[in-house]
Write an enzyme that holds these catalytic residues in place. Structure first.
Site, mmCIF file in Angstrom:
data_model
loop_
_atom_site.group_PDB
_atom_site.id
_atom_site.type_symbol
_atom_site.label_atom_id
_atom_site.label_comp_id
_atom_site.label_asym_id
_atom_site.label_seq_id
_atom_site.Cartn_x
_atom_site.Cartn_y
_atom_site.Cartn_z
ATOM 1 N N ASN A 197 0.781 -1.198 -0.039
ATOM 2 C CA ASN A 197 0.046 0.018 -0.028
ATOM 3 C C ASN A 197 0.943 1.317 0.161
ATOM 4 O O ASN A 197 1.487 1.501 0.938
ATOM 5 C CB ASN A 197 -0.877 0.030 1.248
ATOM 6 N N LYS B 225 0.025 4.204 -0.348
ATOM 7 C CA LYS B 225 -0.440 5.503 0.205
ATOM 8 C C LYS B 225 -0.182 6.570 -0.540
ATOM 9 O O LYS B 225 -0.173 6.504 -1.825
ATOM 10 C CB LYS B 225 0.138 5.666 1.747
ATOM 11 N N HIS C 100 -9.730 2.102 4.753
ATOM 12 C CA HIS C 100 -8.216 2.093 5.339
ATOM 13 C C HIS C 100 -8.410 3.091 6.540
ATOM 14 O O HIS C 100 -9.219 3.939 6.374
ATOM 15 C CB HIS C 100 -7.064 2.530 4.529
ATOM 16 N N GLU D 162 -6.736 5.472 7.601
ATOM 17 C CA GLU D 162 -6.596 6.733 7.412
ATOM 18 C C GLU D 162 -7.522 7.553 6.632
ATOM 19 O O GLU D 162 -7.913 8.625 6.850
ATOM 20 C CB GLU D 162 -5.295 6.771 6.369
ATOM 21 N N GLU E 235 -5.620 -4.178 10.724
ATOM 22 C CA GLU E 235 -4.744 -3.192 11.120
ATOM 23 C C GLU E 235 -5.043 -2.581 12.139
ATOM 24 O O GLU E 235 -5.593 -1.473 12.117
ATOM 25 C CB GLU E 235 -4.704 -2.396 9.794
ATOM 26 N N GLY F 114 2.599 2.097 10.920
ATOM 27 C CA GLY F 114 3.640 3.034 10.919
ATOM 28 C C GLY F 114 4.222 3.438 11.972
ATOM 29 O O GLY F 114 4.960 4.458 12.358
ATOM 30 N N SER G 159 3.028 -2.294 10.326
ATOM 31 C CA SER G 159 4.556 -2.259 10.795
ATOM 32 C C SER G 159 4.991 -3.597 10.329
ATOM 33 O O SER G 159 6.002 -4.270 10.873
ATOM 34 C CB SER G 159 4.983 -2.214 12.207
HETATM 35 P P1 PGA Z 1 2.840 0.276 7.764
HETATM 36 O O1 PGA Z 1 1.327 0.481 7.126
HETATM 37 O O2 PGA Z 1 3.182 -0.986 7.366
HETATM 38 O O3 PGA Z 1 3.611 1.281 7.328
HETATM 39 O O4 PGA Z 1 2.384 0.200 9.305
HETATM 40 C C1 PGA Z 1 0.341 -0.502 6.880
HETATM 41 C C2 PGA Z 1 -1.005 0.229 6.282
HETATM 42 O O5 PGA Z 1 -1.386 1.240 6.710
HETATM 43 O O6 PGA Z 1 -1.471 -0.558 5.488
#
Ligand code: PGA
Length: 247
Positions: free
Chosen positions: A11, A13, A96, A98, A164, A170, A208
């Site tokens: 992903n 983003k 997601h 976000e 998630e 992140g 992560s």
């Molecule tokens: P990350 O993000 O691997 O950077 O923690 C995962 C995601 O938001 O899909």
């Protein structure tokens, strides 16, 4: 999509430029990733069409979101599921955290998006996850159940969900093995209660995931793959996560 293999989905983003994505895909292809898993890469919409041919040789192309509006019309700035399918996307991330956080996407909107993706022949991957506060308050299972409820009445043939935990995205802070195991088990049970008997299910873990922890995470029961943010931006780390499906 293959519903038996593990899925490793990147992903990107709101990251990347055309040249960088081209270099990434070339570097990934040069590593000849094994066919033991399904590889997917979700990219910002402007990059999808150009990435299509290269990704076809590696796996699947995905969108990071679709519009809640199904048909063409006066929705300035929106990108419909049909448009994304037209330029080659085969799956779409939906809901997601976000998007839930910054764009207030609630279940009523997400139901539309899932339906639109499905009708445009994009496999929707619904993202769910609780905040740290919700976990501390022992509300994690209730929150996930409410988020999954959007799938209940949609009559989808198959279900793809990414668990998630928001506190793991992140942050470098991966959920503990037992937390992942019990939540994935719970998600499976919930989806099976919605599903027709022959429905296929994939439940991915995200938050992560990196080259060092992927093999362990992927070995946890009911973990059918990973949704990878930061570590999907570099061919080396993404390829290492793909390799980890062989363990
Ligand atoms: P990350 O993000 O691997 O950077 O923690 C995962 C995601 O938001 O899909």
């Amino acid at each position: 999509m293959n519903w038996q293999k593990q899925w490793i989905i990147g992903n990107w983003k709101m990251n990347g430029r055309q040249a960088q994505i081209g270099q990434f895909l070339q570097a990934l292809a040069a590593k000849r990733p094994p066919e033991s898993c399904l590889i997917g890469i979700a990219l910002p919409s402007p990059f999808l069409a150009n990435a299509k041919n290269t990704i076809d040789a590696l796996g699947y192309l995905g969108a990071e979101d679709v519009s809640q509006y199904a048909d063409d019309g006066a929705y300035t700035g929106e990108v419909s599921a049909q448009m994304l399918g037209d330029v080659g996307a085969q799956f779409a991330l939906i809901g997601h955290s976000e998007r839930r956080q910054y764009f207030a996407e609630a279940n009523s909107i997400l139901a539309q998006k899932i339906q639109n993706a499905h009708q445009a022949k994009l496999t929707p991957i619904l993202c769910v996850g609780e905040t740290a506060q919700e976990r501390d308050d022992k509300q994690a299972f209730t929150v996930i159940k409410t988020q999954l409820a959007v799938l209940k009445d949609l009559a989808l043939p198959h279900f793809a969900v990414a668990y998630e935990p928001i506190w793991a995205i992140g942050t470098g802070r991966v959920a503990q093995t037992e937390q992942i195991r019990e939540m994935h088990q719970f998600i499976y049970e919930t989806l099976l209660s919605f599903a027709k008997e022959n429905a296929n299910i994939r439940v991915l873990y995200g938050g992560s995931v990196n080259a060092d922890n992927a093999a362990h995470i992927l070995s946890i029961p009911k973990v059918d793959g990973a949704l990878v943010g930061g570590a999907s931006l570099k061919a080396d780390s993404f390829a290492a996560i793909i390799q980890a499906t062989l363990n």
